[in-house]
Scaffold this motif. Structure first.
Motif, PDB file in Angstrom:
ATOM      1  N   ARG A 237       0.832  -1.202   0.000  1.00  0.00           N
ATOM      2  CA  ARG A 237       0.000   0.000   0.000  1.00  0.00           C
ATOM      3  C   ARG A 237       0.864   1.249   0.000  1.00  0.00           C
ATOM      4  O   ARG A 237       0.587   2.224  -0.712  1.00  0.00           O
ATOM      5  CB  ARG A 237      -0.903   0.000   1.235  1.00  0.00           C
TER       6      ARG A 237
ATOM      7  N   GLY B 238       2.079   2.319  -3.250  1.00  0.00           N
ATOM      8  CA  GLY B 238       1.071   2.705  -4.228  1.00  0.00           C
ATOM      9  C   GLY B 238       0.618   1.587  -5.130  1.00  0.00           C
ATOM     10  O   GLY B 238      -0.007   1.838  -6.171  1.00  0.00           O
TER      11      GLY B 238
ATOM     12  N   MET C 232      -3.078   1.243  -6.369  1.00  0.00           N
ATOM     13  CA  MET C 232      -3.612   2.100  -7.432  1.00  0.00           C
ATOM     14  C   MET C 232      -3.072   1.636  -8.774  1.00  0.00           C
ATOM     15  O   MET C 232      -1.882   1.346  -8.906  1.00  0.00           O
ATOM     16  CB  MET C 232      -3.221   3.554  -7.174  1.00  0.00           C
ATOM     17  N   ASP C 233      -3.945   1.557  -9.762  1.00  0.00           N
ATOM     18  CA  ASP C 233      -3.528   1.042 -11.060  1.00  0.00           C
ATOM     19  C   ASP C 233      -2.477   1.952 -11.692  1.00  0.00           C
ATOM     20  O   ASP C 233      -2.600   3.186 -11.636  1.00  0.00           O
ATOM     21  CB  ASP C 233      -4.726   0.931 -12.002  1.00  0.00           C
TER      22      ASP C 233
ATOM     23  N   GLU D 251      -3.179   5.115 -13.792  1.00  0.00           N
ATOM     24  CA  GLU D 251      -3.574   6.373 -13.162  1.00  0.00           C
ATOM     25  C   GLU D 251      -2.408   7.353 -13.070  1.00  0.00           C
ATOM     26  O   GLU D 251      -2.595   8.504 -12.673  1.00  0.00           O
ATOM     27  CB  GLU D 251      -4.140   6.102 -11.764  1.00  0.00           C
TER      28      GLU D 251
ATOM     29  N   TRP E 100       0.727  -6.767  -6.747  1.00  0.00           N
ATOM     30  CA  TRP E 100      -0.379  -6.363  -5.880  1.00  0.00           C
ATOM     31  C   TRP E 100      -1.400  -7.480  -5.718  1.00  0.00           C
ATOM     32  O   TRP E 100      -1.852  -7.775  -4.609  1.00  0.00           O
ATOM     33  CB  TRP E 100      -1.077  -5.112  -6.420  1.00  0.00           C
TER      34      TRP E 100
ATOM     35  N   THR F 237     -11.039  -0.701  -1.719  1.00  0.00           N
ATOM     36  CA  THR F 237      -9.911   0.160  -1.346  1.00  0.00           C
ATOM     37  C   THR F 237      -8.759   0.110  -2.345  1.00  0.00           C
ATOM     38  O   THR F 237      -7.685   0.622  -2.065  1.00  0.00           O
ATOM     39  CB  THR F 237      -9.374  -0.243   0.042  1.00  0.00           C
ATOM     40  N   HIS F 238      -8.968  -0.505  -3.493  1.00  0.00           N
ATOM     41  CA  HIS F 238      -7.889  -0.552  -4.487  1.00  0.00           C
ATOM     42  C   HIS F 238      -8.484  -0.481  -5.889  1.00  0.00           C
ATOM     43  O   HIS F 238      -9.634  -0.888  -6.121  1.00  0.00           O
ATOM     44  CB  HIS F 238      -7.041  -1.817  -4.327  1.00  0.00           C
ATOM     45  N   THR F 239      -7.710   0.049  -6.808  1.00  0.00           N
ATOM     46  CA  THR F 239      -8.164   0.223  -8.196  1.00  0.00           C
ATOM     47  C   THR F 239      -7.317  -0.559  -9.187  1.00  0.00           C
ATOM     48  O   THR F 239      -7.552  -0.472 -10.392  1.00  0.00           O
ATOM     49  CB  THR F 239      -8.133   1.710  -8.579  1.00  0.00           C
ATOM     50  N   THR F 240      -6.338  -1.282  -8.703  1.00  0.00           N
ATOM     51  CA  THR F 240      -5.427  -2.002  -9.588  1.00  0.00           C
ATOM     52  C   THR F 240      -6.163  -3.071 -10.386  1.00  0.00           C
ATOM     53  O   THR F 240      -6.829  -3.935  -9.807  1.00  0.00           O
ATOM     54  CB  THR F 240      -4.293  -2.649  -8.781  1.00  0.00           C
TER      55      THR F 240
END
Length: 290
Positions: free
Chosen positions: A198, A201, A204-205, A208, A225, A249-252
């Motif tokens: 986390r 980072g 996050m994808d 981004e 991830w 809580t994640h966009t990956t």
């Protein structure tokens, strides 16, 4: 070494959280550097100083406080290869984080090959009493070396992908070894791994952050991830606790299916698998995550 690598490669078919062929290429570069440390490349005097010994060169690479733009020593070749006097001073050097990951890989390979063949043929020097070599390739010794290297790296540098990969391989080793308590060792290790991921980072994808990561780096970050996510869910379920990573809580994005042997840092497009031949581990990884 080849026996351990073969066992490691076969094990990672079920856990392809990074590109194993590229990882093995970097391993080969490290050994090439180590085995030719006293060659002409290392014997180039710097500013009139005498040639560096292999031991001094290793200390300079792993423990130097010089900045990335420093030209005090010949720079190492990409992937951990031998230094070259004509290289760019910003070329990457071997790092303790990758060394830790490499030791974990060999520890896992040693463990798996031992399970497959409990009494492998050893050279006389490795089996003679009192030689001091009987533990030189044991899983426990290699795992301890990985832990020590990662601990030192954490005190001297910022976390990178190799350090998270080292943590993943350490968790996989502990789960495979079976003698360690999940509550005492694996569960806390996974919690630390989640927080480090986390902090870097990885939740996050990469898309981004346009222009920050190339294609290979972006896919590696996604894979790492999602492997962290997988172990968080798997180990938390085994312990009877809720996972640390909530779904919102994640966009990956999920990693892509690729042809592992053809996917390198220089790729400008994804080499998708063709047919059912060859390494299908990335396809399996995507299915497991779904």
């Amino acid at each position: 070494r080849s026996r351990y690598l073969k066992a490691f490669r076969e094990t990672m078919l079920l856990h392809p959280s990074f590109n194993v062929p590229h990882f093995e290429h970097r391993l080969a570069a490290i050994f090439t550097w180590a085995e030719s440390g006293d060659s002409a490349a290392c014997a180039v005097p710097a500013y009139g100083k005498p040639p560096m010994s292999k031991q001094d060169l290793a200390r300079d690479i792993f423990f130097s406080n010089a900045k990335s733009g420093s030209v005090a020593r010949p720079a190492a070749a990409p992937g951990g290869g031998p230094p070259s006097s004509g290289s760019n001073s910003n070329a990457p050097k071997p790092t303790l984080s990758f060394f830790s990951a490499a030791c974990s890989a060999f520890a896992l390979g040693s463990l798996v090959s031992r399970d497959e063949d409990p009494s492998p043929d050893l050279p006389p020097s490795a089996s003679s009493p009192g030689s001091g070599s009987e533990t030189s390739g044991t899983p426990a010794m290699l795992f301890a070396l990985s832990e020590q290297a990662l601990q030192l790296f954490e005190k001297t540098a910022a976390y990178d992908l190799d350090s998270v990969i080292a943590m993943i391989l350490q968790v996989l080793y502990m789960l495979h070894e079976g003698g360690m308590s999940v509550a005492q060792s694996v569960f806390p290790s996974v919690g630390k791994m989640v927080n480090v991921a986390r902090m870097m980072g990885l939740a996050m994808d990469p898309d981004e952050f346009p222009g920050t990561y190339n294609l290979f780096e972006a896919e590696t970050r996604r894979r790492v991830w999602w492997e962290v996510y997988y172990y968080d869910l798997f180990v938390a379920d085994a312990m009877g606790h809720p996972p640390l990573i909530a779904d919102n809580t994640h966009t990956t994005r999920l990693p892509a299916d690729v042809e592992e042997d053809k996917f390198t840092p220089s790729c400008m497009s994804l080499p998708h698998p063709e047919g059912t031949h060859g390494d299908m581990s990335s396809v399996y990884f995507g299915l497991k995550l779904r």
